[in-house]
Scaffold this motif. Structure first.
Motif, short mmCIF file in Angstrom:
data_model
loop_
_atom_site.label_atom_id
_atom_site.label_comp_id
_atom_site.label_asym_id
_atom_site.label_seq_id
_atom_site.Cartn_x
_atom_site.Cartn_y
_atom_site.Cartn_z
N GLY A 75 0.82 -1.22 0.00
CA GLY A 75 0.00 0.00 0.00
C GLY A 75 0.85 1.26 0.00
N TYR A 209 -5.86 3.53 -6.80
CA TYR A 209 -6.72 3.66 -5.63
C TYR A 209 -8.17 3.43 -6.03
N ARG A 212 -12.55 0.78 -3.18
CA ARG A 212 -12.37 -0.03 -1.97
C ARG A 212 -11.18 0.48 -1.15
N LYS A 213 -10.06 0.75 -1.85
CA LYS A 213 -8.86 1.22 -1.16
C LYS A 213 -9.07 2.62 -0.60
N LYS A 216 -10.99 2.36 2.62
CA LYS A 216 -10.15 1.89 3.71
C LYS A 216 -9.24 3.02 4.20
N PHE A 217 -8.71 3.76 3.23
CA PHE A 217 -7.83 4.88 3.54
C PHE A 217 -8.57 5.92 4.39
#
Ligand code: UDP
Ligand code: MG
Length: 317
Positions: A75, A209, A212-213, A216-217
């Motif tokens: 990541g 990105y 979904r990412k 989460k971020f």
């Protein structure tokens, strides 16, 4: 004695093979123009498109380049962390590898640093080539974060920033796993200033990105800097308890006056489902925080570097 470079540039990258040569060319041009001594840390975050091989080749041709190759994709935030850990410049600049952060803006960052600022963050005044969804969610995200956290993270500033060595040394001690670096670099204090810039479109390829990412971020950002989600359960509890206390006398009076209101299963069902929903959401939020505590408790390394960078590559040089 080893001479440390003045400027370290950290570029995290994940499958950016097409942008790489242009990135190196433009960074080299800007820093050579300024006459600074510099190094470029290319952090390969588990690329599978040949970026790794290209970085190794570039590093052999260009002694400014220091490669850091991860064992897998960890990541973006952890790739930047590795870059900070290995950097040795008196100032460190974090820049995206997709050329959305124009390397030419580094001149402004360095100028402010020479004026004595220790954190110089770049603020996006315009963003080119981004989808409507990305623009709205990003703008909303920065504003929510600003509202609900105690650290006042400047609106619309990304990770593109310059950090003085004294700030980097503090950040290196902050080993939390779920990181939000732009918040952490504000939290530490020091003399900070923003520099406006136009965020360009990607040089090549697609964003790494996905939604979904990004989600989460955003959650990492909020949980790292705020307890508000946890406190929400308390607020909701008080609100629903308050409502039911109000409702009890009302229902009693209605019943005694012979009203047909509040008879039947539907009302009960809605109340039960509503409360059940609120409880599950609260439990889920609690779970998110506990999961993060568990991750920290395991104490695993934040990232794994495939090669001990300099040893391996110095042999080849
Ligand atoms: N990146 C990374 N690891 C990841 C995802 C992204 O190192 O898991 C890098 C990516 O190569 C780029 C930077 O982080 O250099 C910013 O990512 P991206 O451009 O995809 O994000 P966006 O600009 O669309 O927000
Ligand atoms: Mg980008």
């Amino acid at each position: 004695m080893v001479e440390f470079p003045q400027i370290s540039v950290v570029a995290p990258l994940y499958n950016e093979v097409q942008s790489l040569p242009e990135l190196v060319r433009r960074i080299q041009q800007v820093l050579d123009d300024l006459g600074e001594t510099w190094e470029l840390l290319l952090v390969d975050d588990g690329s599978t498109d040949g970026s790794t091989e290209l970085i190794m080749k570039l590093a052999q041709e260009n002694l400014h380049i220091r490669p850091i190759i991860f064992a897998r994709n960890f990541g973006h935030q952890l790739a930047v962390t590795a870059g900070l850990d290995y950097s040795c410049g008196k100032a460190v600049i974090i820049i995206d590898a997709d050329l959305q952060d124009p390397p030419e803006v580094m001149k402004d960052l360095i100028e402010k640093w020479h004026e004595g600022y220790e954190v110089v963050y770049a603020v996006r005044t315009e963003r080119e080539g981004e989808s409507w969804l990305k623009l709205t969610t990003a703008s909303l995200f920065y504003r929510i974060i600003y509202r609900i956290t105690d650290v006042k993270i400047p609106l619309d500033s990304g990770d593109f920033r310059l950090l003085d060595r004294c700030v980097v040394e503090v950040l290196k001690q902050m080993r939390e796993r779920h990181r939000f670096l732009r918040g952490m670099s504000v939290w530490v204090g020091f003399k900070q200033i923003g520099v406006p810039y136009r965020r360009a479109a990607r040089f090549a390829g697609k964003t790494k990105y996905p939604f979904r990412k990004m989600f989460k971020f955003a959650f990492d950002a909020i949980t790292s800097f705020s307890y508000l989600p946890l406190q929400m359960a308390t607020y909701l509890g008080f609100i629903s308890a308050g409502l039911s206390i109000l409702a009890i006398p009302i229902v009693i009076i209605l019943r005694q006056s012979g009203s047909q209101a509040f008879f039947g299963q539907a009302t009960t069902l809605i109340a039960v489902l509503f409360l059940g929903g609120v409880q599950l959401i609260s439990l889920g939020i609690l779970g998110e925080y506990i999961g993060r505590i568990y991750d920290e408790a395991k104490g695993r390394p934040l990232y794994i570097v495939r090669y001990p960078i300099d040893n391996k590559f110095n042999e080849n040089r």
